[in-house]
Design a protein around this motif. Structure first.
Motif, PDB file in Angstrom:
ATOM      1  N   THR A  38       0.810  -0.993   0.114  1.00  0.00           N
ATOM      2  CA  THR A  38      -0.006   0.010   0.099  1.00  0.00           C
ATOM      3  C   THR A  38       1.053   1.429   0.028  1.00  0.00           C
ATOM      4  O   THR A  38       0.520   2.030  -0.790  1.00  0.00           O
ATOM      5  N   VAL A  39       1.951   1.298   0.950  1.00  0.00           N
ATOM      6  CA  VAL A  39       2.547   2.561   0.901  1.00  0.00           C
ATOM      7  C   VAL A  39       3.273   2.720  -0.111  1.00  0.00           C
ATOM      8  O   VAL A  39       3.463   3.665  -0.920  1.00  0.00           O
ATOM      9  N   SER A  40       4.037   1.652  -0.864  1.00  0.00           N
ATOM     10  CA  SER A  40       4.752   1.609  -2.108  1.00  0.00           C
ATOM     11  C   SER A  40       3.852   2.068  -3.329  1.00  0.00           C
ATOM     12  O   SER A  40       4.226   2.835  -3.983  1.00  0.00           O
ATOM     13  N   VAL A  41       2.691   1.638  -3.493  1.00  0.00           N
ATOM     14  CA  VAL A  41       1.981   2.103  -4.447  1.00  0.00           C
ATOM     15  C   VAL A  41       1.663   3.559  -4.429  1.00  0.00           C
ATOM     16  O   VAL A  41       1.621   4.358  -5.320  1.00  0.00           O
ATOM     17  N   LEU A  42       1.312   4.240  -3.164  1.00  0.00           N
ATOM     18  CA  LEU A  42       1.139   5.468  -2.759  1.00  0.00           C
ATOM     19  C   LEU A  42       2.168   6.450  -3.391  1.00  0.00           C
ATOM     20  O   LEU A  42       2.101   7.361  -3.769  1.00  0.00           O
ATOM     21  N   TYR A  43       3.456   5.924  -2.955  1.00  0.00           N
ATOM     22  CA  TYR A  43       4.666   6.518  -3.317  1.00  0.00           C
ATOM     23  C   TYR A  43       4.853   6.590  -4.773  1.00  0.00           C
ATOM     24  O   TYR A  43       5.462   7.563  -5.421  1.00  0.00           O
ATOM     25  N   LEU A  44       4.515   5.521  -5.386  1.00  0.00           N
ATOM     26  CA  LEU A  44       4.828   5.326  -6.990  1.00  0.00           C
ATOM     27  C   LEU A  44       3.842   6.385  -7.505  1.00  0.00           C
ATOM     28  O   LEU A  44       4.092   7.030  -8.615  1.00  0.00           O
ATOM     29  N   THR A  77       9.822   7.848   7.204  1.00  0.00           N
ATOM     30  CA  THR A  77      10.890   7.479   6.339  1.00  0.00           C
ATOM     31  C   THR A  77      11.508   5.952   7.052  1.00  0.00           C
ATOM     32  O   THR A  77      11.974   5.114   6.299  1.00  0.00           O
ATOM     33  N   ALA A  78      11.410   5.884   8.387  1.00  0.00           N
ATOM     34  CA  ALA A  78      11.892   4.612   8.942  1.00  0.00           C
ATOM     35  C   ALA A  78      10.877   3.514   8.851  1.00  0.00           C
ATOM     36  O   ALA A  78      11.076   2.304   9.041  1.00  0.00           O
ATOM     37  N   GLY A  79       9.577   3.743   8.232  1.00  0.00           N
ATOM     38  CA  GLY A  79       8.771   2.609   7.751  1.00  0.00           C
ATOM     39  C   GLY A  79       8.476   2.542   6.274  1.00  0.00           C
ATOM     40  O   GLY A  79       7.798   1.859   5.869  1.00  0.00           O
ATOM     41  N   LEU A  80       9.318   3.162   5.462  1.00  0.00           N
ATOM     42  CA  LEU A  80       9.240   3.083   3.918  1.00  0.00           C
ATOM     43  C   LEU A  80       9.796   1.712   3.563  1.00  0.00           C
ATOM     44  O   LEU A  80      11.041   1.637   3.697  1.00  0.00           O
ATOM     45  N   PRO A  81       9.334   0.808   2.919  1.00  0.00           N
ATOM     46  CA  PRO A  81       9.682  -0.561   2.490  1.00  0.00           C
ATOM     47  C   PRO A  81      10.900  -0.392   1.511  1.00  0.00           C
ATOM     48  O   PRO A  81      12.054  -1.082   1.796  1.00  0.00           O
ATOM     49  N   HIS A  82      11.238   0.689   0.649  1.00  0.00           N
ATOM     50  CA  HIS A  82      12.120   0.681  -0.239  1.00  0.00           C
ATOM     51  C   HIS A  82      13.588   1.476   0.388  1.00  0.00           C
ATOM     52  O   HIS A  82      14.568   1.084  -0.017  1.00  0.00           O
ATOM     53  N   ILE A  83      13.265   2.076   1.457  1.00  0.00           N
ATOM     54  CA  ILE A  83      14.395   2.557   2.285  1.00  0.00           C
ATOM     55  C   ILE A  83      14.722   1.418   3.081  1.00  0.00           C
ATOM     56  O   ILE A  83      16.040   1.121   3.282  1.00  0.00           O
ATOM     57  N   LEU A  84      14.116   0.595   3.873  1.00  0.00           N
ATOM     58  CA  LEU A  84      14.475  -0.426   4.657  1.00  0.00           C
ATOM     59  C   LEU A  84      15.224  -1.674   3.797  1.00  0.00           C
ATOM     60  O   LEU A  84      16.102  -2.180   4.413  1.00  0.00           O
ATOM     61  N   SER A  85      14.681  -1.889   2.771  1.00  0.00           N
ATOM     62  CA  SER A  85      15.324  -2.961   1.887  1.00  0.00           C
ATOM     63  C   SER A  85      16.837  -2.701   1.517  1.00  0.00           C
ATOM     64  O   SER A  85      17.448  -3.550   1.255  1.00  0.00           O
ATOM     65  N   ARG A  86      16.933  -1.279   1.511  1.00  0.00           N
ATOM     66  CA  ARG A  86      18.404  -0.914   1.113  1.00  0.00           C
ATOM     67  C   ARG A  86      19.540  -1.393   2.154  1.00  0.00           C
ATOM     68  O   ARG A  86      20.693  -1.281   1.831  1.00  0.00           O
ATOM     69  N   LEU A 100       1.384  11.788   1.830  1.00  0.00           N
ATOM     70  CA  LEU A 100       0.286  10.767   2.121  1.00  0.00           C
ATOM     71  C   LEU A 100       1.025   9.349   2.508  1.00  0.00           C
ATOM     72  O   LEU A 100       0.503   8.588   3.299  1.00  0.00           O
ATOM     73  N   ALA A 101       2.114   9.095   1.576  1.00  0.00           N
ATOM     74  CA  ALA A 101       2.380   7.601   1.494  1.00  0.00           C
ATOM     75  C   ALA A 101       3.486   7.734   2.848  1.00  0.00           C
ATOM     76  O   ALA A 101       3.408   6.839   3.693  1.00  0.00           O
ATOM     77  N   PHE A 102       3.924   8.856   3.339  1.00  0.00           N
ATOM     78  CA  PHE A 102       4.705   8.932   4.505  1.00  0.00           C
ATOM     79  C   PHE A 102       3.829   8.617   5.764  1.00  0.00           C
ATOM     80  O   PHE A 102       4.156   8.061   6.750  1.00  0.00           O
ATOM     81  N   ALA A 103       2.631   9.341   5.622  1.00  0.00           N
ATOM     82  CA  ALA A 103       1.610   9.233   6.722  1.00  0.00           C
ATOM     83  C   ALA A 103       1.355   7.687   6.909  1.00  0.00           C
ATOM     84  O   ALA A 103       1.113   7.216   8.163  1.00  0.00           O
ATOM     85  N   VAL A 104       0.950   6.762   5.691  1.00  0.00           N
ATOM     86  CA  VAL A 104       0.695   5.426   5.866  1.00  0.00           C
ATOM     87  C   VAL A 104       1.859   4.600   6.457  1.00  0.00           C
ATOM     88  O   VAL A 104       1.547   3.777   7.333  1.00  0.00           O
ATOM     89  N   ALA A 105       2.984   4.965   6.070  1.00  0.00           N
ATOM     90  CA  ALA A 105       4.156   4.249   6.612  1.00  0.00           C
ATOM     91  C   ALA A 105       4.306   4.412   8.056  1.00  0.00           C
ATOM     92  O   ALA A 105       4.695   3.581   8.838  1.00  0.00           O
ATOM     93  N   ASN A 115       3.598   1.028   9.454  1.00  0.00           N
ATOM     94  CA  ASN A 115       5.096   0.142   9.596  1.00  0.00           C
ATOM     95  C   ASN A 115       5.769   0.614  10.646  1.00  0.00           C
ATOM     96  O   ASN A 115       6.502  -0.228  11.324  1.00  0.00           O
ATOM     97  N   PHE A 116       5.702   1.797  11.094  1.00  0.00           N
ATOM     98  CA  PHE A 116       6.773   2.296  12.007  1.00  0.00           C
ATOM     99  C   PHE A 116       6.417   1.778  13.455  1.00  0.00           C
ATOM    100  O   PHE A 116       7.245   1.404  14.267  1.00  0.00           O
TER     101      PHE A 116
END
Length: 530
Positions: A131-137, A258-267, A419-424, A428-429
């Motif tokens: 969900t977060v990734s799609v909003l960010y995309l 930011t600490a809950g963004l999947p593409h940042i955590l995967s790095r 909005l994506a950050f708010a969901v993350a 996730n956080f």
């Protein structure tokens, strides 16, 4: 725009696409096909390389196009995004980077599931990550459409739509063929290009005002039509109490998201050790901090040189402020310098969008395959089938992002990322923090924390002015507006933490002390880490 602008920008952009496709093809030939190779690039990147890739992943169209546009239109209030985006990295550095690298393998769910029942936790965390990734995309797609609309003179909606489709197709190719290794190198190349372009534009703005920042700010305030109010808080978020609460909500979302963004955590899984993950973040903070300081100059420079009226006339949300500024700094429309500088900035912005969407698509496809599919499939499947599912998932995520990007084409990209950050930050956080630091945390608490933040965040966005009830909404002809704030973070983030606590204290299961001790030792020392 003139034919020269279009031709040169398209040539430069085509060159970048050709280079990135060459990188992807080269990497795909060397790829071993394992899950570790596809999701984490074999964990072979150095801290500096990963730091540049983190910066490339994070410095998105929202930063380059959206934040500068908001500063150009709203002055001081636009700075909230800069402060929030940068301060968030301190949370990542001190609370997340090392521990996540030690506890997980590929995704957020790996960290949470280490001491819980895997299936429900993976399904919840995987759903939230997608969900977060799609909003960010969607934000990146909107940025691509805005840029092409400017490039083609804003006359062709069809061209704008085909651009969004083209960006979606490219990101699927990058992820499907090259995996994490190709994505990382694309992000490194993009980070270098973006930083170089930003430094050049910042220098030109400062030269225009002879290095006098006072003069730059006063000219921006004068041209804004708001006078000194342009340089003071309140122009966007100070009109009434609703706007002020929106301000607080956005700040919370940016700092904690930011600490809950999947593409940042995967790095963090692409480096060999936790120490390398921490050093990666230090590199990223330096690069990102310098970049955001320069976006402040570019935002006020666009207000002073181009003028908010011209920016708003080109794109109501301000997404084209930087390309218009480059055109003016180069000598104006029709000049050779303006043509070249505009084309370079447009190409860099395109490169930014492509690199970021590749990283997000990879993270979301990893969540689908490694978390959702791996939890729901029958036991005994082939290990490599997970990677095949990830490639198919990349296509599905791309299609959804394209459709939503076409619907949201008139919204500011920085706002969409908010909005994506708010969901993350809501979903996730809380579960990540509880899993790492609360000894008594349970499986029910983890599942409730995810859904308790995710569902309210999404529902509140649907019931907010973003979707309906105002002329600037996604569906202006419909009125489902029952929630006054544009960003749900102020309500949904506390609900995520509350749901996690409530789920834990009402659970009948006894927390597994041995698993917690094992996770704690591994997170702090790296013993047994992948």
């Amino acid at each position: 725009m003139t034919g020269e602008h279009q031709t040169l920008a398209l040539l430069l952009f085509s060159a970048f696409v050709a280079v990135t496709l060459a990188i992807t093809t080269w990497v795909s030939r060397k790829r071993r096909g394992s899950a570790e190779e596809f999701y984490a690039g074999g964990r072979l990147f150095s801290p500096m390389e990963n730091g540049f890739a983190l910066a490339g992943d994070y410095m998105s169209a929202a930063s380059f196009l959206g934040v500068t546009g908001l500063i150009a239109l709203f002055g001081y209030d636009g700075l909230l995004y800069v402060v929030g985006f940068l301060v968030a990295w301190l949370v990542v550095l001190f609370l997340v980077a090392e521990l996540v690298r030690n506890c997980g393998r590929f995704t957020l769910a790996d960290v949470v599931a280490a001491r819980m029942r895997e299936r429900p936790v993976r399904i919840a965390a995987g759903t939230s990550s997608v969900t977060v990734s799609v909003l960010y995309l969607v934000a990146q797609m909107v940025g691509a459409g805005s840029l092409v609309a400017l490039l083609l003179g804003g006359t062709s909606e069809a061209a704008r739509a085909w651009t969004v489709i083209g960006v979606g197709a490219l990101m699927v190719i990058y992820v499907s063929l090259g995996g994490m290794r190709a994505t990382t190198w694309i992000q490194i190349v993009k980070a270098v290009l973006l930083l170089g372009g930003t430094i050049a534009l910042t220098a030109l703005v400062l030269m225009r005002f002879h290095g006098d920042l006072d003069r730059l700010l006063l000219t921006a305030a004068e041209r804004s039509g708001h006078g000194e109010a342009f340089l003071a808080p309140g122009l966007k978020y100070g009109g009434d109490w609703t706007a002020r609460f929106d301000f607080i909500s956005l700040g919370l979302a940016l700092v904690l998201g930011t600490a809950g963004l999947p593409h940042i955590l995967s790095r963090f899984y692409t480096v060999p050790t936790a120490r390398a993950a921490r050093r990666s973040v230090v590199w990223a903070i330096g690069l990102i901090g310098g970049f955001y300081l320069m976006t402040i100059v570019l935002g006020f420079g666009a207000a002073a040189i181009v003028g908010p009226d011209a920016v708003r006339g080109s794109n109501a949300a301000g997404n084209t402020a930087v390309p218009l500024l480059a055109l003016d700094l180069g000598g104006g429309a029709g000049s050779t310098g303006g043509t070249v500088l505009f084309a370079i900035v447009a190409a860099v912005a395109f490169a930014t969008i492509l690199a970021v969407v590749a990283g997000i698509t990879l993270a979301s496809s990893a969540s689908v395959a490694h978390d959702l599919y791996a939890s729901l499939r029958r036991r005994g499947g082939k290990p490599r089938s997970e990677v095949a599912v990830a490639r198919v998932a990349a296509v599905g995520v791309g299609v959804v992002a394209i459709v939503l990007g076409l619907l949201a084409r008139d919204l500011n990209v920085a706002f969409l990322v908010g909005l994506a950050f708010a969901v993350a930050a809501s979903a996730n956080f809380p579960v990540l923090l509880y899993s790492l630091f609360w000894r008594g945390f349970t499986t029910r608490g983890a599942v409730w924390a995810v859904y308790g933040g995710l569902v309210p965040a999404v529902v509140l966005v649907v019931l907010s002015p973003v979707v309906s009830g105002s002329p600037d909404s996604l569906f202006p002809g419909v009125d489902l507006q029952y929630f006054p704030l544009q960003n749900p973070g102020l309500v949904s983030i506390p609900l995520g933490f509350l749901a996690g606590w409530l789920g834990t204290v009402t659970a009948s299961e006894v927390p597994d002390e041995a698993k917690h001790a094992e996770t704690e030792v591994r997170s702090l020392t790296g013993a047994g880490a992948a």
